[in-house]
Write a protein that holds these residues in place. Structure first.
Motif, PDB file in Angstrom:
ATOM      1  N   TYR A  52       0.821  -1.204   0.000  1.00  0.00           N
ATOM      2  CA  TYR A  52       0.000   0.000   0.000  1.00  0.00           C
ATOM      3  C   TYR A  52       0.856   1.256   0.000  1.00  0.00           C
ATOM      4  O   TYR A  52       1.991   1.243   0.472  1.00  0.00           O
ATOM      5  N   GLU A  53       0.238   2.307  -0.494  1.00  0.00           N
ATOM      6  CA  GLU A  53       0.820   3.644  -0.428  1.00  0.00           C
ATOM      7  C   GLU A  53      -0.224   4.543   0.228  1.00  0.00           C
ATOM      8  O   GLU A  53      -1.372   4.593  -0.203  1.00  0.00           O
ATOM      9  N   ARG A  89       3.983  10.604   2.667  1.00  0.00           N
ATOM     10  CA  ARG A  89       3.833   9.603   1.598  1.00  0.00           C
ATOM     11  C   ARG A  89       4.606   8.398   2.100  1.00  0.00           C
ATOM     12  O   ARG A  89       5.823   8.454   2.266  1.00  0.00           O
ATOM     13  N   SER A  90       3.876   7.344   2.418  1.00  0.00           N
ATOM     14  CA  SER A  90       4.496   6.183   3.036  1.00  0.00           C
ATOM     15  C   SER A  90       4.006   4.915   2.357  1.00  0.00           C
ATOM     16  O   SER A  90       2.818   4.773   2.093  1.00  0.00           O
ATOM     17  N   CYS A  91       4.910   4.003   2.102  1.00  0.00           N
ATOM     18  CA  CYS A  91       4.566   2.727   1.484  1.00  0.00           C
ATOM     19  C   CYS A  91       4.842   1.613   2.484  1.00  0.00           C
ATOM     20  O   CYS A  91       5.837   1.652   3.215  1.00  0.00           O
ATOM     21  N   PHE A  92       3.946   0.623   2.520  1.00  0.00           N
ATOM     22  CA  PHE A  92       4.047  -0.418   3.536  1.00  0.00           C
ATOM     23  C   PHE A  92       3.361  -1.684   3.037  1.00  0.00           C
ATOM     24  O   PHE A  92       2.600  -1.657   2.073  1.00  0.00           O
ATOM     25  N   LEU A  93       3.591  -2.776   3.740  1.00  0.00           N
ATOM     26  CA  LEU A  93       3.010  -4.065   3.380  1.00  0.00           C
ATOM     27  C   LEU A  93       1.664  -4.269   4.072  1.00  0.00           C
ATOM     28  O   LEU A  93       1.340  -3.593   5.046  1.00  0.00           O
ATOM     29  N   LEU A  97      -1.420  -2.542   7.477  1.00  0.00           N
ATOM     30  CA  LEU A  97      -2.538  -1.695   7.041  1.00  0.00           C
ATOM     31  C   LEU A  97      -3.426  -1.217   8.191  1.00  0.00           C
ATOM     32  O   LEU A  97      -3.710  -0.024   8.312  1.00  0.00           O
ATOM     33  N   THR A  98      -3.871  -2.105   9.042  1.00  0.00           N
ATOM     34  CA  THR A  98      -4.785  -1.722  10.128  1.00  0.00           C
ATOM     35  C   THR A  98      -4.146  -0.683  11.037  1.00  0.00           C
ATOM     36  O   THR A  98      -4.760   0.333  11.368  1.00  0.00           O
ATOM     37  N   GLU A  99      -2.905  -0.908  11.422  1.00  0.00           N
ATOM     38  CA  GLU A  99      -2.240   0.030  12.325  1.00  0.00           C
ATOM     39  C   GLU A  99      -1.941   1.366  11.639  1.00  0.00           C
ATOM     40  O   GLU A  99      -2.088   2.429  12.244  1.00  0.00           O
ATOM     41  N   VAL A 100      -1.554   1.338  10.380  1.00  0.00           N
ATOM     42  CA  VAL A 100      -1.296   2.587   9.658  1.00  0.00           C
ATOM     43  C   VAL A 100      -2.577   3.421   9.562  1.00  0.00           C
ATOM     44  O   VAL A 100      -2.554   4.639   9.766  1.00  0.00           O
ATOM     45  N   LEU A 101      -3.707   2.774   9.280  1.00  0.00           N
ATOM     46  CA  LEU A 101      -4.979   3.503   9.229  1.00  0.00           C
ATOM     47  C   LEU A 101      -5.363   4.041  10.604  1.00  0.00           C
ATOM     48  O   LEU A 101      -5.923   5.131  10.720  1.00  0.00           O
ATOM     49  N   LEU A 158      -5.274   6.226  -0.414  1.00  0.00           N
ATOM     50  CA  LEU A 158      -4.677   4.941  -0.108  1.00  0.00           C
ATOM     51  C   LEU A 158      -4.713   4.128  -1.390  1.00  0.00           C
ATOM     52  O   LEU A 158      -5.785   3.902  -1.956  1.00  0.00           O
ATOM     53  N   ARG A 159      -3.561   3.714  -1.844  1.00  0.00           N
ATOM     54  CA  ARG A 159      -3.464   2.919  -3.070  1.00  0.00           C
ATOM     55  C   ARG A 159      -2.933   1.545  -2.708  1.00  0.00           C
ATOM     56  O   ARG A 159      -2.011   1.430  -1.901  1.00  0.00           O
ATOM     57  N   GLY A 160      -3.538   0.518  -3.268  1.00  0.00           N
ATOM     58  CA  GLY A 160      -3.091  -0.844  -3.016  1.00  0.00           C
ATOM     59  C   GLY A 160      -2.787  -1.571  -4.300  1.00  0.00           C
ATOM     60  O   GLY A 160      -3.469  -1.369  -5.308  1.00  0.00           O
TER      61      GLY A 160
END
Length: 157
Positions: free
Chosen positions: A5-6, A87-91, A95-99, A118-120
């Motif tokens: 995700y971005e 602008r952060s990209c992650f696996l 996702l749940t914690e980033v949101l 949010l782009r996946g």
């Protein structure tokens, strides 16, 4: 579900953030020490958006985390908001914690309307997902860019 995700977020944070909240924002951006009692996430605390201009490992471009005062947008009460861009990209597993952390930041924001996306994407798949991040005075939601349907709605406590 996507594999990676971005998150892009551009908001003004309230000028009256407490010193503790401001310190936690700086820590989340990788610009300060961890707070004694982090409140942005219920899970293991981590500096979620530290990137500071480093190349993204998941998408083209760079991960960026910047917090600066915005005196040109001084509020009618004289307060100066804090301009925040992430602008952060992650696996997927983050996702749940980033949101949750993004929601914590948005709750401290004074910006209303579209504040990011949010782009996946999944490995080997086409377009993936693209969801607008929209903030109002009561909370925020993710809106699917193709259908216009609300995918997630969070209301402030």
């Amino acid at each position: 579900m996507s594999d990676r995700y971005e998150l892009f977020l551009a908001v003004d944070l309230a000028p009256d953030l407490s010193e503790e909240e401001l310190a936690e924002v700086r820590w989340l951006l990788g610009q300060g020490e961890p707070p004694a009692l982090p409140t942005a996430s219920a899970d293991e605390p981590w500096a979620a958006f530290e990137g500071g201009g480093s190349p993204s490992i998941e998408f083209a471009g760079a991960d960026v985390a910047l917090l600066v005062p915005a005196p040109e947008r001084r509020r009618t009460d004289g307060g100066v908001p804090w301009a925040l861009t992430v602008r952060s990209c992650f696996l997927e597993e983050a996702l749940t914690e980033v949101l949750e952390i993004a929601g914590w930041l948005l709750e401290r924001s004074v910006t209303v309307g579209r504040v990011g996306h949010l782009r996946g994407e999944s490995e080997g798949e086409g377009d993936g997902t693209f969801r607008a991040l929209v903030r109002d005075r009561d909370g925020f939601e993710l809106v699917d860019a193709r259908s216009g349907a609300s995918v997630l709605r969070t209301t402030w406590r």
